[in-house]
Motif scaffolding. Structure first.
Motif, PDB file in Angstrom:
ATOM      1  N   ASP A  89     -19.734  -1.868  32.977  1.00 36.85           N
ATOM      2  CA  ASP A  89     -18.831  -1.454  34.052  1.00 36.85           C
ATOM      3  C   ASP A  89     -18.581   0.042  34.005  1.00 36.85           C
ATOM      4  N   PHE A  90     -18.451   0.581  32.795  1.00 39.06           N
ATOM      5  CA  PHE A  90     -18.214   2.022  32.663  1.00 39.06           C
ATOM      6  C   PHE A  90     -19.411   2.821  33.177  1.00 39.06           C
ATOM      7  N   LEU A  91     -20.612   2.411  32.799  1.00 36.14           N
ATOM      8  CA  LEU A  91     -21.806   3.117  33.242  1.00 36.14           C
ATOM      9  C   LEU A  91     -21.968   3.040  34.755  1.00 36.14           C
ATOM     10  N   ARG A  92     -21.679   1.878  35.317  1.00 37.14           N
ATOM     11  CA  ARG A  92     -21.832   1.690  36.756  1.00 37.14           C
ATOM     12  C   ARG A  92     -20.785   2.491  37.532  1.00 37.14           C
ATOM     13  N   ASN A  93     -19.539   2.433  37.102  1.00 32.91           N
ATOM     14  CA  ASN A  93     -18.457   3.094  37.830  1.00 32.91           C
ATOM     15  C   ASN A  93     -18.547   4.610  37.748  1.00 32.91           C
ATOM     16  N   ASN A  94     -19.079   5.134  36.635  1.00 33.05           N
ATOM     17  CA  ASN A  94     -19.151   6.584  36.453  1.00 33.05           C
ATOM     18  C   ASN A  94     -20.524   7.153  36.795  1.00 33.05           C
ATOM     19  N   LYS A  95     -21.445   6.276  37.243  1.00 31.95           N
ATOM     20  CA  LYS A  95     -22.784   6.719  37.656  1.00 31.95           C
ATOM     21  C   LYS A  95     -23.451   7.565  36.565  1.00 31.95           C
ATOM     22  N   ILE A  96     -23.511   7.024  35.348  1.00 33.55           N
ATOM     23  CA  ILE A  96     -24.100   7.707  34.199  1.00 33.55           C
ATOM     24  C   ILE A  96     -25.624   7.681  34.307  1.00 33.55           C
ATOM     25  N   ASP A  97     -26.255   8.848  34.153  1.00 30.87           N
ATOM     26  CA  ASP A  97     -27.714   8.945  34.213  1.00 30.87           C
ATOM     27  C   ASP A  97     -28.368   8.738  32.855  1.00 30.87           C
ATOM     28  N   ILE A  98     -27.744   9.266  31.794  1.00 32.71           N
ATOM     29  CA  ILE A  98     -28.272   9.138  30.435  1.00 32.71           C
ATOM     30  C   ILE A  98     -27.147   8.646  29.540  1.00 32.71           C
ATOM     31  N   PHE A  99     -27.409   7.585  28.790  1.00 34.12           N
ATOM     32  CA  PHE A  99     -26.364   6.989  27.958  1.00 34.12           C
ATOM     33  C   PHE A  99     -26.877   6.818  26.539  1.00 34.12           C
ATOM     34  N   GLY A 100     -26.110   7.309  25.561  1.00 36.97           N
ATOM     35  CA  GLY A 100     -26.419   7.112  24.156  1.00 36.97           C
ATOM     36  C   GLY A 100     -25.388   6.207  23.526  1.00 36.97           C
ATOM     37  N   ALA A 101     -25.799   5.033  23.078  1.00 38.56           N
ATOM     38  CA  ALA A 101     -24.896   4.056  22.473  1.00 38.56           C
ATOM     39  C   ALA A 101     -25.102   4.052  20.966  1.00 38.56           C
ATOM     40  N   LEU A 102     -24.011   4.243  20.220  1.00 36.16           N
ATOM     41  CA  LEU A 102     -24.067   4.287  18.766  1.00 36.16           C
ATOM     42  C   LEU A 102     -23.485   2.997  18.177  1.00 36.16           C
ATOM     43  N   LYS A 103     -24.019   2.582  17.046  1.00 40.19           N
ATOM     44  CA  LYS A 103     -23.536   1.407  16.307  1.00 40.19           C
ATOM     45  C   LYS A 103     -23.513   0.158  17.187  1.00 40.19           C
ATOM     46  N   THR A 104     -24.598  -0.102  17.873  1.00 39.62           N
ATOM     47  CA  THR A 104     -24.644  -1.277  18.757  1.00 39.62           C
ATOM     48  C   THR A 104     -24.595  -2.582  17.968  1.00 39.62           C
ATOM     49  N   ARG A 105     -25.208  -2.618  16.788  1.00 39.23           N
ATOM     50  CA  ARG A 105     -25.255  -3.794  15.918  1.00 39.23           C
ATOM     51  C   ARG A 105     -25.875  -5.010  16.620  1.00 39.23           C
ATOM     52  N   ILE A 106     -26.741  -4.731  17.545  1.00 39.85           N
ATOM     53  CA  ILE A 106     -27.463  -5.803  18.233  1.00 39.85           C
ATOM     54  C   ILE A 106     -28.765  -6.053  17.480  1.00 39.85           C
ATOM     55  N   ARG A 107     -28.972  -7.291  17.075  1.00 38.04           N
ATOM     56  CA  ARG A 107     -30.186  -7.612  16.339  1.00 38.04           C
ATOM     57  C   ARG A 107     -31.407  -7.511  17.240  1.00 38.04           C
ATOM     58  N   GLU A 108     -32.539  -7.182  16.619  1.00 35.53           N
ATOM     59  CA  GLU A 108     -33.745  -6.911  17.392  1.00 35.53           C
ATOM     60  C   GLU A 108     -34.178  -8.125  18.207  1.00 35.53           C
ATOM     61  N   LYS A 109     -33.963  -9.339  17.677  1.00 36.92           N
ATOM     62  CA  LYS A 109     -34.392 -10.550  18.398  1.00 36.92           C
ATOM     63  C   LYS A 109     -33.580 -10.758  19.671  1.00 36.92           C
ATOM     64  N   ASN A 110     -32.384 -10.167  19.750  1.00 35.17           N
ATOM     65  CA  ASN A 110     -31.552 -10.311  20.941  1.00 35.17           C
ATOM     66  C   ASN A 110     -31.701  -9.139  21.903  1.00 35.17           C
ATOM     67  N   ALA A 111     -32.349  -8.075  21.447  1.00 33.23           N
ATOM     68  CA  ALA A 111     -32.400  -6.850  22.245  1.00 33.23           C
ATOM     69  C   ALA A 111     -33.155  -7.045  23.545  1.00 33.23           C
ATOM     70  N   SER A 112     -34.334  -7.663  23.474  1.00 34.58           N
ATOM     71  CA  SER A 112     -35.147  -7.815  24.683  1.00 34.58           C
ATOM     72  C   SER A 112     -34.429  -8.640  25.739  1.00 34.58           C
ATOM     73  N   LYS A 113     -33.679  -9.660  25.324  1.00 31.82           N
ATOM     74  CA  LYS A 113     -32.934 -10.490  26.269  1.00 31.82           C
ATOM     75  C   LYS A 113     -31.842  -9.691  26.958  1.00 31.82           C
ATOM     76  N   ILE A 114     -31.131  -8.864  26.193  1.00 38.26           N
ATOM     77  CA  ILE A 114     -30.058  -8.051  26.766  1.00 38.26           C
ATOM     78  C   ILE A 114     -30.634  -7.009  27.722  1.00 38.26           C
ATOM     79  N   VAL A 115     -31.745  -6.400  27.329  1.00 36.58           N
ATOM     80  CA  VAL A 115     -32.355  -5.380  28.180  1.00 36.58           C
ATOM     81  C   VAL A 115     -32.819  -5.988  29.495  1.00 36.58           C
TER      82      VAL A 115
END
Length: 300
Positions: free
Chosen positions: A22-48
């Motif tokens: 919601d933050f990215l959409r509302n603020n029209k962010i072009d480039i986003f760097g997310a730190l400490k996501t703690r998302i496991r690699e097996k779940n990453a492709s599904k989220i993307v």
């Protein structure tokens, strides 16, 4: 173009992930760097595939099992080329801009308890990154006005708007080396004596403007592109010395070498003088051919 960096601290929580989206959409962010996501690699492709279908996503799972850093950008508004993707940062080149890096400083320190500040800044210098401490300084009142961004995250995002580069007329800069030029005094005298009509204050500023224009003309004739001329003079000198090696007894070549050496020495000293003044940096060994220190001081 808007660039955002946010310590999201765990996006396995679906509510927190929705908050980020919601933050990215509302603020029209072009480039986003997310730190400490703690998302496991097996779940990453599904989220993307489900949450970032229209975006390009770059993660550093190859160097960290939890992909601590995600680099996300909108391909419709910006073109990005990855440069380095180690464990502690992602460094990218932005088309028509310079570059950006998403860095997890806490991970750098946690990975090595004996790490010093110099150890941290060494790779940053290699990436040509510059510390801008005044961007995080402020009065208590000002910091209190900033507060904390509302939401479920215990960290606030940092959003930077990158404005297009505007080209303006360069500021006039008086060079001390002009004074030693034989044409300097005559140039100032000639332009100052140009007749100007009007009140005293107008005549005074008009004469100052004429002096500026005259000195700029002198600069373009004798001092412009001095660094390029130094390189050319050095090349000419080396070519002559190579010819002397082939014909060491040629008097013409020896005289030519002497003349080229004088030209190179004059231009080199002129270059050092200009860089010293621009960088306000005097302690330099004149035979040091590495002028990177000047350019670093000038940038600061």
């Amino acid at each position: 173009m808007k660039v955002c960096s946010w310590n999201v601290r765990g996006c396995n929580n679906s509510l927190k992930l929705l908050e980020v989206l919601d933050f990215l959409r509302n603020n029209k962010i072009d480039i986003f760097g997310a730190l400490k996501t703690r998302i496991r690699e097996k779940n990453a492709s599904k989220i993307v595939s489900s949450r970032f279908r229209s975006c390009q996503v770059l993660c550093n799972y190859s160097h960290h099992p939890n992909g601590r850093i995600w680099h996300i950008w909108n391909p419709d508004t910006v073109a990005i080329t990855p440069l380095e993707v180690p464990a502690q940062f992602i460094h990218c080149h932005i088309l028509h801009h310079s570059s950006c890096s998403v860095l997890d400083v806490n991970f750098v320190y946690a990975s090595n308890a004996s790490l010093t500040r110099e150890d941290l800044w060494a790779p940053l210098c290699r990436l040509s990154l510059t510390d801008r401490p005044w961007l995080v300084l402020g009065t208590l009142m000002w910091l209190g006005m900033l507060g904390k961004a509302p939401g479920i995250s215990d960290h606030s995002p940092v959003v930077v708007t990158m404005l297009p580069v505007t080209h303006c007329r360069p500021q006039f800069y008086f060079l001390d080396c002009w004074i030693a030029d034989p044409l300097y005094t005559q140039t100032v005298r000639d332009v100052w004596n140009i007749e100007v009509h009007g009140i005293a204050m107008f005549r005074f500023f008009a004469k100052l403007k004429n002096v500026r224009l005259g000195l700029q003309k002198l600069h373009r004739s004798h001092y412009a592109h001095v660094q390029r001329r130094v390189l050319q003079a050095r090349s000419d000198l080396e070519d002559c010395q190579l010819n002397i090696q082939a014909v060491p007894t040629c008097r013409v070549l020896l005289e030519q070498e002497h003349a080229l050496l004088a030209v190179y020495s004059k231009l080199r000293n002129l270059e050092i003088s200009i860089l010293q003044q621009r960088a306000k940096f005097e302690s330099i060994v004149h035979h040091d051919s590495n002028t990177k220190v000047f350019y670093n001081k000038i940038k600061v």
